[in-house]
Design a protein around this motif. Structure first.
Motif, PDB file in Angstrom:
ATOM      1  N   ARG A 335     -19.330  -0.079  30.671  1.00  0.00           N
ATOM      2  CA  ARG A 335     -19.510   0.866  29.575  1.00  0.00           C
ATOM      3  C   ARG A 335     -20.448   1.877  29.960  1.00  0.00           C
ATOM      4  NH1 ARG A 335     -21.709  -4.402  25.901  1.00  0.00           N
ATOM      5  NH2 ARG A 335     -19.607  -5.099  25.175  1.00  0.00           N
ATOM      6  N   LEU A 336     -21.323   1.902  30.827  1.00  0.00           N
ATOM      7  CA  LEU A 336     -22.290   2.901  31.503  1.00  0.00           C
ATOM      8  C   LEU A 336     -21.211   4.157  31.993  1.00  0.00           C
ATOM      9  CD1 LEU A 336     -25.408   1.046  32.673  1.00  0.00           C
ATOM     10  CD2 LEU A 336     -25.366   2.455  30.374  1.00  0.00           C
ATOM     11  N   VAL A 337     -20.612   3.570  32.951  1.00  0.00           N
ATOM     12  CA  VAL A 337     -19.814   4.522  33.755  1.00  0.00           C
ATOM     13  C   VAL A 337     -18.701   5.429  32.750  1.00  0.00           C
ATOM     14  CG1 VAL A 337     -18.156   4.829  35.795  1.00  0.00           C
ATOM     15  CG2 VAL A 337     -20.226   3.065  35.800  1.00  0.00           C
ATOM     16  N   TYR A 338     -18.106   4.624  32.142  1.00  0.00           N
ATOM     17  CA  TYR A 338     -17.141   5.184  31.516  1.00  0.00           C
ATOM     18  C   TYR A 338     -17.381   6.123  30.568  1.00  0.00           C
ATOM     19  CZ  TYR A 338     -13.128   5.554  27.919  1.00  0.00           C
ATOM     20  OH  TYR A 338     -12.131   5.997  27.074  1.00  0.00           O
ATOM     21  N   ASP A 339     -18.552   5.770  29.697  1.00  0.00           N
ATOM     22  CA  ASP A 339     -19.081   6.482  28.743  1.00  0.00           C
ATOM     23  C   ASP A 339     -19.830   8.101  29.543  1.00  0.00           C
ATOM     24  OD1 ASP A 339     -18.933   4.826  26.555  1.00  0.00           O
ATOM     25  OD2 ASP A 339     -20.811   4.283  26.508  1.00  0.00           O
ATOM     26  N   HIS A 340     -20.291   7.772  30.433  1.00  0.00           N
ATOM     27  CA  HIS A 340     -20.809   9.092  31.264  1.00  0.00           C
ATOM     28  C   HIS A 340     -19.498   9.897  31.728  1.00  0.00           C
ATOM     29  CE1 HIS A 340     -23.475  11.576  33.670  1.00  0.00           C
ATOM     30  NE2 HIS A 340     -22.452  11.510  34.594  1.00  0.00           N
ATOM     31  N   TRP A 341     -18.387   9.179  32.271  1.00  0.00           N
ATOM     32  CA  TRP A 341     -17.169   9.893  32.652  1.00  0.00           C
ATOM     33  C   TRP A 341     -16.818  10.788  31.430  1.00  0.00           C
ATOM     34  CZ3 TRP A 341     -12.169   8.777  31.233  1.00  0.00           C
ATOM     35  CH2 TRP A 341     -11.044   9.190  31.905  1.00  0.00           C
ATOM     36  N   ARG A 342     -16.554   9.997  30.290  1.00  0.00           N
ATOM     37  CA  ARG A 342     -15.836  10.598  29.082  1.00  0.00           C
ATOM     38  C   ARG A 342     -16.719  11.660  28.864  1.00  0.00           C
ATOM     39  NH1 ARG A 342     -14.962   6.541  24.130  1.00  0.00           N
ATOM     40  NH2 ARG A 342     -17.013   6.508  24.413  1.00  0.00           N
ATOM     41  N   SER A 343     -17.902  11.625  28.940  1.00  0.00           N
ATOM     42  CA  SER A 343     -18.768  12.815  28.347  1.00  0.00           C
ATOM     43  C   SER A 343     -18.487  13.975  29.188  1.00  0.00           C
ATOM     44  CB  SER A 343     -20.329  12.605  28.522  1.00  0.00           C
ATOM     45  OG  SER A 343     -20.703  12.400  29.796  1.00  0.00           O
ATOM     46  N   LEU A 344     -17.922  14.043  30.449  1.00  0.00           N
ATOM     47  CA  LEU A 344     -17.732  15.166  31.145  1.00  0.00           C
ATOM     48  C   LEU A 344     -16.688  15.864  30.775  1.00  0.00           C
ATOM     49  CD1 LEU A 344     -18.187  13.740  34.793  1.00  0.00           C
ATOM     50  CD2 LEU A 344     -19.623  14.803  33.463  1.00  0.00           C
ATOM     51  N   PRO A 345     -16.477  17.321  30.914  1.00  0.00           N
ATOM     52  CA  PRO A 345     -15.187  18.062  30.626  1.00  0.00           C
ATOM     53  C   PRO A 345     -13.937  17.400  31.257  1.00  0.00           C
ATOM     54  CG  PRO A 345     -16.867  19.573  31.077  1.00  0.00           C
ATOM     55  CD  PRO A 345     -17.487  18.236  31.534  1.00  0.00           C
ATOM     56  N   PRO A 346     -12.929  17.209  30.446  1.00  0.00           N
ATOM     57  CA  PRO A 346     -11.650  16.667  31.046  1.00  0.00           C
ATOM     58  C   PRO A 346     -11.102  17.211  32.362  1.00  0.00           C
ATOM     59  CG  PRO A 346     -11.623  16.726  28.680  1.00  0.00           C
ATOM     60  CD  PRO A 346     -12.622  17.560  29.056  1.00  0.00           C
ATOM     61  N   ASN A 347     -11.428  18.643  32.291  1.00  0.00           N
ATOM     62  CA  ASN A 347     -10.814  19.348  33.604  1.00  0.00           C
ATOM     63  C   ASN A 347     -11.829  19.303  34.769  1.00  0.00           C
ATOM     64  OD1 ASN A 347     -12.619  21.157  32.593  1.00  0.00           O
ATOM     65  ND2 ASN A 347     -11.292  22.918  32.749  1.00  0.00           N
ATOM     66  N   ALA A 348     -13.176  18.632  34.573  1.00  0.00           N
ATOM     67  CA  ALA A 348     -13.838  18.761  35.644  1.00  0.00           C
ATOM     68  C   ALA A 348     -14.667  17.289  35.865  1.00  0.00           C
ATOM     69  CB  ALA A 348     -15.220  19.405  35.281  1.00  0.00           C
ATOM     70  N   ARG A 349     -13.494  16.098  35.878  1.00  0.00           N
ATOM     71  CA  ARG A 349     -14.046  14.801  36.083  1.00  0.00           C
ATOM     72  C   ARG A 349     -12.795  14.280  37.075  1.00  0.00           C
ATOM     73  NH1 ARG A 349     -13.510  12.816  29.735  1.00  0.00           N
ATOM     74  NH2 ARG A 349     -11.111  12.519  29.517  1.00  0.00           N
ATOM     75  N   ASN A 369     -10.988  -2.481  28.158  1.00  0.00           N
ATOM     76  CA  ASN A 369     -10.824  -2.672  26.848  1.00  0.00           C
ATOM     77  C   ASN A 369      -9.787  -1.111  26.239  1.00  0.00           C
ATOM     78  OD1 ASN A 369     -10.653  -2.541  23.835  1.00  0.00           O
ATOM     79  ND2 ASN A 369     -12.754  -3.308  23.705  1.00  0.00           N
ATOM     80  N   PRO A 370      -8.418  -1.601  26.192  1.00  0.00           N
ATOM     81  CA  PRO A 370      -7.646  -0.460  26.156  1.00  0.00           C
ATOM     82  C   PRO A 370      -7.895   0.145  24.439  1.00  0.00           C
ATOM     83  CG  PRO A 370      -6.334  -2.639  26.062  1.00  0.00           C
ATOM     84  CD  PRO A 370      -7.927  -2.831  26.217  1.00  0.00           C
ATOM     85  N   PHE A 371      -8.197  -0.535  23.833  1.00  0.00           N
ATOM     86  CA  PHE A 371      -8.459  -0.068  22.340  1.00  0.00           C
ATOM     87  C   PHE A 371      -9.474   1.089  22.367  1.00  0.00           C
ATOM     88  CE2 PHE A 371      -6.624  -4.267  21.620  1.00  0.00           C
ATOM     89  CZ  PHE A 371      -5.787  -3.908  20.880  1.00  0.00           C
ATOM     90  N   GLU A 372     -10.542   0.632  23.053  1.00  0.00           N
ATOM     91  CA  GLU A 372     -11.598   1.737  23.371  1.00  0.00           C
ATOM     92  C   GLU A 372     -11.315   3.005  24.122  1.00  0.00           C
ATOM     93  OE1 GLU A 372     -15.486  -1.138  23.364  1.00  0.00           O
ATOM     94  OE2 GLU A 372     -15.001   0.139  25.033  1.00  0.00           O
ATOM     95  N   MET A 373      -9.896   3.144  24.495  1.00  0.00           N
ATOM     96  CA  MET A 373      -9.563   4.084  25.561  1.00  0.00           C
ATOM     97  C   MET A 373      -8.428   4.667  25.110  1.00  0.00           C
ATOM     98  SD  MET A 373     -10.300   2.158  29.287  1.00  0.00           S
ATOM     99  CE  MET A 373     -11.821   1.282  29.676  1.00  0.00           C
ATOM    100  N   LEU A 374      -7.926   4.521  23.885  1.00  0.00           N
ATOM    101  CA  LEU A 374      -6.639   5.042  23.315  1.00  0.00           C
ATOM    102  C   LEU A 374      -6.654   6.609  23.456  1.00  0.00           C
ATOM    103  CD1 LEU A 374      -5.798   2.854  20.365  1.00  0.00           C
ATOM    104  CD2 LEU A 374      -4.578   2.879  22.463  1.00  0.00           C
ATOM    105  N   ASN A 375      -7.881   7.156  23.234  1.00  0.00           N
ATOM    106  CA  ASN A 375      -7.851   8.757  23.134  1.00  0.00           C
ATOM    107  C   ASN A 375      -7.961   9.280  24.450  1.00  0.00           C
ATOM    108  OD1 ASN A 375      -7.486   9.206  20.435  1.00  0.00           O
ATOM    109  ND2 ASN A 375      -9.169   8.819  19.818  1.00  0.00           N
ATOM    110  N   ASP A 376      -8.861   8.329  25.533  1.00  0.00           N
ATOM    111  CA  ASP A 376      -9.325   9.090  26.728  1.00  0.00           C
ATOM    112  C   ASP A 376      -9.136   7.846  27.627  1.00  0.00           C
ATOM    113  OD1 ASP A 376     -10.124  11.125  28.017  1.00  0.00           O
ATOM    114  OD2 ASP A 376     -12.201  11.156  27.139  1.00  0.00           O
ATOM    115  N   PRO A 377      -7.809   7.580  28.137  1.00  0.00           N
ATOM    116  CA  PRO A 377      -7.822   6.330  29.311  1.00  0.00           C
ATOM    117  C   PRO A 377      -8.225   6.807  30.415  1.00  0.00           C
ATOM    118  CG  PRO A 377      -5.615   7.478  28.501  1.00  0.00           C
ATOM    119  CD  PRO A 377      -6.791   8.250  27.711  1.00  0.00           C
ATOM    120  N   VAL A 378      -8.453   5.676  31.018  1.00  0.00           N
ATOM    121  CA  VAL A 378      -8.326   5.823  32.521  1.00  0.00           C
ATOM    122  C   VAL A 378      -7.330   6.012  33.281  1.00  0.00           C
ATOM    123  CG1 VAL A 378     -10.418   4.185  32.632  1.00  0.00           C
ATOM    124  CG2 VAL A 378      -8.160   3.431  32.971  1.00  0.00           C
TER     125      VAL A 378
END
Length: 545
Positions: A335-349, A369-378
């Motif tokens: 939760r912590l790592v994914y939220d921080h990663w998602r907050s970064l610009p897509p072209n700079a992460r 949790n694939p449902f939480e990542m539908l818009n921004d998947p790993v």
């Protein structure tokens, strides 16, 4: 003292226990398995006979019963002798398939003596429980009807046994195991000095306490290839791989440990790397160097890996006694790592991957949790030796394409999810990957993956399929015994050479990471050079000298 029919049933299960299963057994494990199997057969038949008598169904006269027992004894004993004579051949056949040397000498006599000893101990324990039940029901029968006294006495005896076992023996054994494994972590060990580099976990400016990291974490932090070694391999400038590891002793709260890991990642600029791996360790906290070393070579050191320890126990014990620990820890970190990663610009992460081995694979899947990542998947996940209770793994298996095998399924043509083994690389079908790449690596001979709780009464689904090259063609299903065999297999699942059982080889990690992470400019020649560098001569990991 012994009843004849239950004894014959016990010997029948002893014969079945001598047949091969997934992992080769030595005479000690075989003796324990046979003794428990004999006890199970004896008790099951005694129970059925008790029901028979309770229902007042007619029985054979004593004379005819004696004759029937003698007749039954002939095939039972003949089968036992045959299985005893074949047991070494069966075990050596599995050992040959796993490139293990044959048994040096037969220890059949020792195995049979151990079988008898185990059975006798368990039989006497059963008689003690029977005596407890008789005492309780007779005392109760002085005050209530006999039928009620029998039922209540049985319930009370069962309750006492459960309490003594769960809160007594099991809790004591868990405490001893936990203490011994904690001691093996060498906490506050001064023989392994803390790193002097500020960018390393446990270093002078690190937020992670080196003394509380534990030996598996220290090995991970200090191990792996340095930039100059990677440069010598690739012929290009390389970065120092970044490894972040938080020990279990850092804090008692998994959320706090996860926060420390994230803060350390930010401090060391982990989110500025090209590849970011959120890894979940095995039960003891071990991180298999064969996997992480290979990945760092592939991406020229431009990799950051973060992991947080959640247990001191071996994975099979942690699976039973600390089921929630790994799940809670990995979920908090995710939760912590994914939220921080998602907050970064897509072209700079960085590209974000999930990775776990054994119990680490289970906890990593649980946090995914694939449902939480539908818009921004790993970018993907690489899960190795996934334990049988893993919900996502089981759901994926159930969704396999019709006609594909249980041990190596194909799901939707392999666009998003693939399975691989030591005999089947992930890109074997030539199918193009989709946006997300998820890979399961598993051996058909791995009981951690293919244990089935329902094998107590029915054959596992994979037993109906043609056996893989590392599985004995003589493997067969026997109620009760197959369950016990697979349980023993789990206990010794890491006794095989890499590439079999629950031991995964460097070349398998290499094929897996190439497929999942698609290293830039990588060639088939690079693959062969890396395989030659890793996992050779008994090395765990790569030759980083």
């Amino acid at each position: 003292m012994f009843s004849v029919l239950p004894l014959l049933s016990g010997l029948l299960l002893v014969s079945a226990s001598l047949t091969p299963s997934l992992i080769p057994r030595d005479w000690i494990m075989q003796g324990v398995l046979a003794g428990v199997s004999m006890t199970a057969g004896y008790l099951a038949t005694q129970f059925l006979m008790a029901i028979w008598r309770t229902l007042e169904i007619p029985v054979l006269p004593k004379r005819w019963a004696t004759i029937a027992h003698a007749v039954l004894a002939v095939p039972v004993l003949a089968l036992l002798v045959r299985c005893v004579m074949l047991t070494d051949n069966w075990q050596n056949d599995i050992r040959a398939r796993m490139q293990m040397p044959p048994l040096e000498a037969s220890n059949t006599a020792k195995m049979l003596l151990l079988t008898a000893a185990i059975f006798l101990v368990l039989f006497l324990l059963g008689r003690a429980i029977q005596a407890l039940f008789d005492l309780l029901r007779k005392r109760l029968a002085r005050h209530i009807p006999v039928t009620s006294a029998n039922v209540l006495g049985l319930l009370l005896a069962a309750l006492i046994v459960v309490l003594l076992t769960r809160d007594g023996v099991v809790r004591w054994a868990f405490g001893v195991a936990d203490s011994s494994y904690a001691a093996a972590q060498h906490l506050t060990d001064t023989e392994t000095p803390a790193p002097t580099d500020n960018w390393r976990s446990g270093g002078p400016e690190s937020l992670i306490d080196w003394d509380l990291m534990g030996q598996p974490g220290r090995d991970f932090i200090l191990g792996g290839p340095r930039a100059d070694v990677i440069e010598a391999f690739s012929g290009r400038p390389a970065l120092e791989p970044l490894r972040i590891y938080v020990g279990l002793a850092q804090d008692s709260d998994p959320t706090v440990r996860a926060r420390v890991a994230l803060d350390e990642m930010i401090r060391t600029h982990a989110f500025e790397r090209k590849v970011l791996v959120m890894a979940s360790p095995t039960g003891t906290g071990w991180m298999d160097p064969a996997s992480y070393d290979a990945l760092e070579y592939m991406h020229n050191g431009n990799v950051a890996t973060v992991a947080v320890q959640y247990s001191y126990l071996q994975s099979p014990l942690a699976l039973i006694f600390e089921t929630e620990s790994g799940l809670d820890q990995t979920t908090a970190l995710m939760r912590l790592v994914y939220d921080h990663w998602r907050s970064l610009p897509p072209n700079a992460r960085p590209r974000l991957y999930l990775h776990g081995i054994s119990l680490g694979a289970w906890s990593s899947m649980y946090a995914f949790n694939p449902f939480e990542m539908l818009n921004d998947p790993v970018s993907g996940a690489f899960w190795v030796g996934p334990p049988f209770p893993s919900t996502l793994w089981r759901q994926t298996n159930d969704a396999r394409d019709p006609g594909t095998p249980y041990i190596l399924p194909v799901v939707d043509g392999g666009e998003v999810i693939r399975y691989a083994s030591q005999y089947a690389p992930p890109d074997r079908m030539g199918t193009a990957w989709g946006r997300v790449r998820i890979l399961f690596l598993q051996h058909a001979s791995d009981p951690i993956v293919f244990y089935d709780p329902a094998s107590l009464w029915r054959a596992p689904e994979w037993m109906a399929e043609p056996e893989a090259a590392d599985v004995s063609p003589n493997l067969s299903f026997t109620p009760i015994v197959t369950q016990l065999q697979l349980a023993v297999d789990m206990l010794v699942s890491t006794s095989t050479p890499p590439g079999f059982g629950h031991m995964y080889a460097a070349k398998e990690y290499i094929d897996g990471w190439i497929s999942v992470s698609a290293p830039e400019g990588w060639t088939a020649e690079d693959t062969e050079r890396l395989k030659a560098k890793c996992g050779k001569g008994g090395l765990i990991g790569c030759d980083n000298g």
